[in-house]
Design a protein around this motif. Structure first.
Motif, short mmCIF file in Angstrom:
data_model
loop_
_atom_site.label_atom_id
_atom_site.label_comp_id
_atom_site.label_asym_id
_atom_site.label_seq_id
_atom_site.Cartn_x
_atom_site.Cartn_y
_atom_site.Cartn_z
N CYS A 35 38.70 68.89 3.08
CA CYS A 35 38.26 69.76 2.04
C CYS A 35 37.76 71.06 2.46
CB CYS A 35 37.32 69.12 1.02
SG CYS A 35 38.27 67.80 0.48
N ASP A 36 38.17 71.51 3.83
CA ASP A 36 37.64 72.89 4.44
C ASP A 36 38.57 73.75 3.83
OD1 ASP A 36 37.02 75.03 5.75
OD2 ASP A 36 37.03 74.01 7.54
N PRO A 37 37.97 74.89 2.89
CA PRO A 37 39.00 75.74 2.20
C PRO A 37 39.68 76.77 3.37
CG PRO A 37 36.85 75.82 1.28
CD PRO A 37 36.48 74.95 2.41
N ALA A 38 39.10 76.74 4.73
CA ALA A 38 39.51 77.39 5.77
C ALA A 38 40.95 76.53 6.22
CB ALA A 38 38.63 77.85 6.95
N GLY A 39 41.12 75.30 5.98
CA GLY A 39 42.27 74.69 6.53
C GLY A 39 41.96 73.37 7.34
N GLY A 40 42.94 72.50 7.31
CA GLY A 40 42.75 71.18 8.04
C GLY A 40 43.19 71.52 9.42
N SER A 41 42.60 70.52 10.23
CA SER A 41 42.90 70.72 11.72
C SER A 41 43.46 69.41 12.17
CB SER A 41 41.78 71.28 12.49
OG SER A 41 40.82 70.28 12.52
N ILE A 42 43.34 68.22 11.62
CA ILE A 42 43.54 67.01 12.06
C ILE A 42 44.72 66.42 12.19
CG2 ILE A 42 43.32 64.18 11.64
CD1 ILE A 42 40.65 64.86 10.50
N LEU A 43 45.67 67.17 11.03
CA LEU A 43 47.21 66.77 11.15
C LEU A 43 47.85 67.24 12.40
CD1 LEU A 43 49.73 65.82 9.58
CD2 LEU A 43 49.77 67.87 8.52
N ALA A 44 47.56 68.63 12.58
CA ALA A 44 48.11 69.42 13.84
C ALA A 44 47.49 68.94 15.21
CB ALA A 44 47.92 70.61 13.68
N GLY A 45 46.34 68.67 15.24
CA GLY A 45 45.77 68.27 16.49
C GLY A 45 45.60 66.85 16.77
N TYR A 46 44.95 66.02 16.01
CA TYR A 46 44.80 64.80 16.65
C TYR A 46 46.14 63.96 16.33
CZ TYR A 46 43.19 59.66 16.25
OH TYR A 46 43.24 58.37 16.52
N GLY A 48 49.05 65.34 16.07
CA GLY A 48 50.19 66.25 16.80
C GLY A 48 51.46 66.52 15.73
N GLY A 49 50.89 66.57 14.48
CA GLY A 49 52.10 67.11 13.48
C GLY A 49 52.83 66.28 13.33
N ALA A 50 52.96 64.95 13.67
CA ALA A 50 53.87 64.08 13.40
C ALA A 50 53.82 63.28 12.03
CB ALA A 50 53.78 62.89 14.50
N LEU A 220 40.08 63.57 20.13
CA LEU A 220 39.69 63.65 18.66
C LEU A 220 40.24 64.94 18.15
CD1 LEU A 220 36.55 62.03 17.87
CD2 LEU A 220 38.75 61.00 17.61
N SER A 221 40.30 66.10 18.81
CA SER A 221 40.80 67.37 18.43
C SER A 221 42.36 67.54 18.74
CB SER A 221 39.87 68.40 19.34
OG SER A 221 38.56 68.41 18.95
N HIS A 222 42.92 67.01 19.81
CA HIS A 222 44.10 67.32 20.34
C HIS A 222 45.11 65.84 20.44
CE1 HIS A 222 43.01 71.46 20.72
NE2 HIS A 222 41.96 71.00 21.55
N GLY A 223 44.52 64.77 20.16
CA GLY A 223 45.17 63.46 20.31
C GLY A 223 45.01 62.63 21.51
N GLY A 224 45.48 61.47 21.50
CA GLY A 224 45.46 60.72 22.70
C GLY A 224 44.83 59.29 22.14
N THR A 225 44.41 58.62 23.19
CA THR A 225 44.08 57.25 22.82
C THR A 225 42.49 57.36 22.73
OG1 THR A 225 45.71 56.02 24.28
CG2 THR A 225 43.84 54.97 23.99
N VAL A 226 41.93 56.90 21.69
CA VAL A 226 40.51 56.88 21.26
C VAL A 226 39.74 55.65 21.89
CG1 VAL A 226 38.75 56.80 19.64
CG2 VAL A 226 40.82 58.08 19.01
#
Length: 266
Positions: A35-46, A48-50, A220-226
């Motif tokens: 709910c960040d008005p500046a925009g979300g980042s998880i979809l494109a980051g963690y 990978g936009g998939a 967590l920012s750019h994707g991969g195995t947690v």
């Protein structure tokens, strides 16, 4: 546990990383709402936009304004982060600045809806990533409705001044809107001054400190195995206990007879 809101002080890193780490480790069903008005980042980051088409709070807001169908449309806008269990769900944030104009008038509507998710079958807690308050239209209704509000800040001196301003802004708003006391805490990220020093400097208890763990933060920012055994993930897992304890204690206090109420103090 209802709503747990995370908000960052200006210049402080880690609010989305902390929110995602908690979502992936906590032991109750949870929705992470960006709910960040500046925009979300998880979809494109963690992630990978998939995804198979647009999804998220922006799409939900447009539909609500047009058709008033939030209850029906909500579940179709979520991403299962641990498919197919539907125990850790993500409501992606806005990806287009135009969407922000649709979301802003609905912060109270979303707050009311998120509170009700705790009563559903099955029940969900909602971790809300509110981003930074230094934006045009902060999601104040979500902060006011939250059972717990965590101000995420680095423990280094340059960030503590901004954290103080953020804490002051929240305290003023809560007092103006008669928000019951006790929801506000500090969540430290990384190294720096000790918890006692920071708490004294900002006049607010520190609920926990997440360690400096750049390898996990990168995933967590750019994707991969947690990897659950990493320091950041272990600390995020442990954070659930004090958050739930704070929530339970606050609820018990709010259930006292009105004659026993204490003056407002955040």
């Amino acid at each position: 546990m209802a709503i747990i809101a995370l908000v960052a002080a200006k210049g402080s890193p880690g609010v989305t990383t902390a929110a995602l780490a908690c979502t992936l480790t906590w032991h109750h069903r949870v929705v992470l709402a960006e709910c960040d008005p500046a925009g979300g980042s998880i979809l494109a980051g963690y992630l990978g936009g998939a995804l198979d088409g647009p999804r998220g709070i922006g799409e939900l807001a447009v539909g609500e304004l047009r058709d008033g169908n939030l209850e029906e449309a909500f579940w179709s806008q979520l991403v299962d982060l641990d498919a197919p269990k539907r125990e850790r769900l993500l409501l992606p944030g806005v990806v287009d600045p135009v969407q922000a104009g649709s979301v802003t008038p609905l912060w109270q509507r979303f707050a009311d809806f998120f509170v009700e998710l705790e009563k559903g079958q099955p029940a969900y807690d909602v971790i809300v990533d509110c981003g930074r308050l230094q934006v045009v239209a902060p999601p104040w209704p979500l902060l006011r409705a939250a059972s717990v509000v965590l101000v995420v800040t680095s423990a280094h001196l340059p960030h503590l001044s901004s954290a103080r301003a953020t804490v002051n802004a929240i305290e003023r708003d809560f007092a103006d809107h008669r928000v019951p006391a006790g929801s506000l805490r500090l969540l430290l990220v990384g190294d720096g001054h000790g918890r006692g020093e920071v708490s004294k400097a900002l006049g607010l208890p520190v609920i926990a400190q997440l360690p400096h763990d750049p390898r996990t933060a990168e995933v967590l920012s750019h994707g991969g195995t947690v990897r659950g055994g990493r320091p950041l993930m272990r600390a995020a897992d442990s954070l659930e206990v004090p958050v739930r304890t704070l929530m339970d204690r606050r609820r018990a206090r709010l259930s006292w007879p009105s004659s026993q109420e204490v003056p407002h103090a955040v």
